[in-house]
Design a protein around this motif. Structure first.
Motif, short mmCIF file in Angstrom:
data_model
loop_
_atom_site.label_atom_id
_atom_site.label_comp_id
_atom_site.label_asym_id
_atom_site.label_seq_id
_atom_site.Cartn_x
_atom_site.Cartn_y
_atom_site.Cartn_z
N MET A 1 0.83 -1.19 0.00
CA MET A 1 0.00 0.00 0.00
C MET A 1 0.87 1.24 0.00
O MET A 1 2.00 1.22 0.45
CB MET A 1 -0.89 0.05 1.23
CG MET A 1 -2.15 -0.77 1.16
SD MET A 1 -3.16 -0.48 2.62
CE MET A 1 -4.55 0.28 1.85
N ILE A 2 0.29 2.29 -0.44
CA ILE A 2 0.98 3.57 -0.44
C ILE A 2 1.01 4.11 1.00
O ILE A 2 0.05 3.97 1.76
CB ILE A 2 0.27 4.56 -1.39
CG1 ILE A 2 0.25 3.98 -2.81
CG2 ILE A 2 0.94 5.92 -1.36
CD1 ILE A 2 -0.58 4.78 -3.78
N LYS A 3 2.13 4.73 1.35
CA LYS A 3 2.32 5.21 2.72
C LYS A 3 1.24 6.22 3.11
O LYS A 3 0.75 6.20 4.23
CB LYS A 3 3.71 5.84 2.83
CG LYS A 3 4.09 6.25 4.23
CD LYS A 3 5.50 6.77 4.28
CE LYS A 3 5.88 7.23 5.64
NZ LYS A 3 7.24 7.75 5.71
N LYS A 4 0.85 7.07 2.18
CA LYS A 4 -0.17 8.08 2.46
C LYS A 4 -1.49 7.42 2.82
O LYS A 4 -2.18 7.85 3.76
CB LYS A 4 -0.35 8.99 1.26
CG LYS A 4 -1.33 10.10 1.45
CD LYS A 4 -1.41 10.97 0.21
CE LYS A 4 -2.43 12.06 0.36
NZ LYS A 4 -2.53 12.89 -0.84
N ASN A 5 -1.86 6.35 2.11
CA ASN A 5 -3.10 5.64 2.41
C ASN A 5 -3.04 4.98 3.78
O ASN A 5 -4.02 4.97 4.52
CB ASN A 5 -3.39 4.59 1.34
CG ASN A 5 -3.75 5.20 0.01
OD1 ASN A 5 -4.11 6.37 -0.07
ND2 ASN A 5 -3.64 4.41 -1.04
N ASN B 1 9.81 2.94 3.80
CA ASN B 1 10.43 3.76 2.75
C ASN B 1 9.42 4.19 1.72
O ASN B 1 8.51 3.67 1.37
CB ASN B 1 11.54 2.98 2.05
CG ASN B 1 12.73 2.81 3.00
OD1 ASN B 1 12.98 3.67 3.82
ND2 ASN B 1 13.42 1.71 2.87
N GLU C 1 -1.33 6.03 6.34
CA GLU C 1 -1.44 7.10 7.33
C GLU C 1 -2.90 7.47 7.55
O GLU C 1 -3.35 7.64 8.69
CB GLU C 1 -0.66 8.33 6.88
CG GLU C 1 0.83 8.16 6.93
CD GLU C 1 1.57 9.39 6.41
OE1 GLU C 1 0.95 10.45 6.23
OE2 GLU C 1 2.79 9.28 6.18
#
Length: 60
Positions: free
Chosen positions: A1-5, A60, A7
């Motif tokens: 998953m994307i880090k922003k999602n 990362n 969060e």
């Protein structure tokens, strides 16, 4: 998953957890224990958010 999602999902989950813990603390009838319930809820929320922040920082 994307880090922003991650969060966003973890923040929403943490707030929902806090609301549930406040609701459970509010159900306690004895006012002294209710106050401790609110304090414990806040401490747990802060710890959960701290751990999530540390884990997201390692990604990362």
């Amino acid at each position: 998953m994307i880090k922003k999602n991650l969060e966003i999902i973890s923040s929403i989950g943490s707030v929902i957890l806090l609301i549930i813990m406040f609701a459970l603390s509010h159900m306690i009838r004895n006012s002294i224990h209710q106050e401790y319930g609110f304090i414990v809820s806040l401490v747990v929320f802060i710890l959960v958010m701290s751990v999530i922040g540390l884990k997201l920082n390692e990604m990362n």
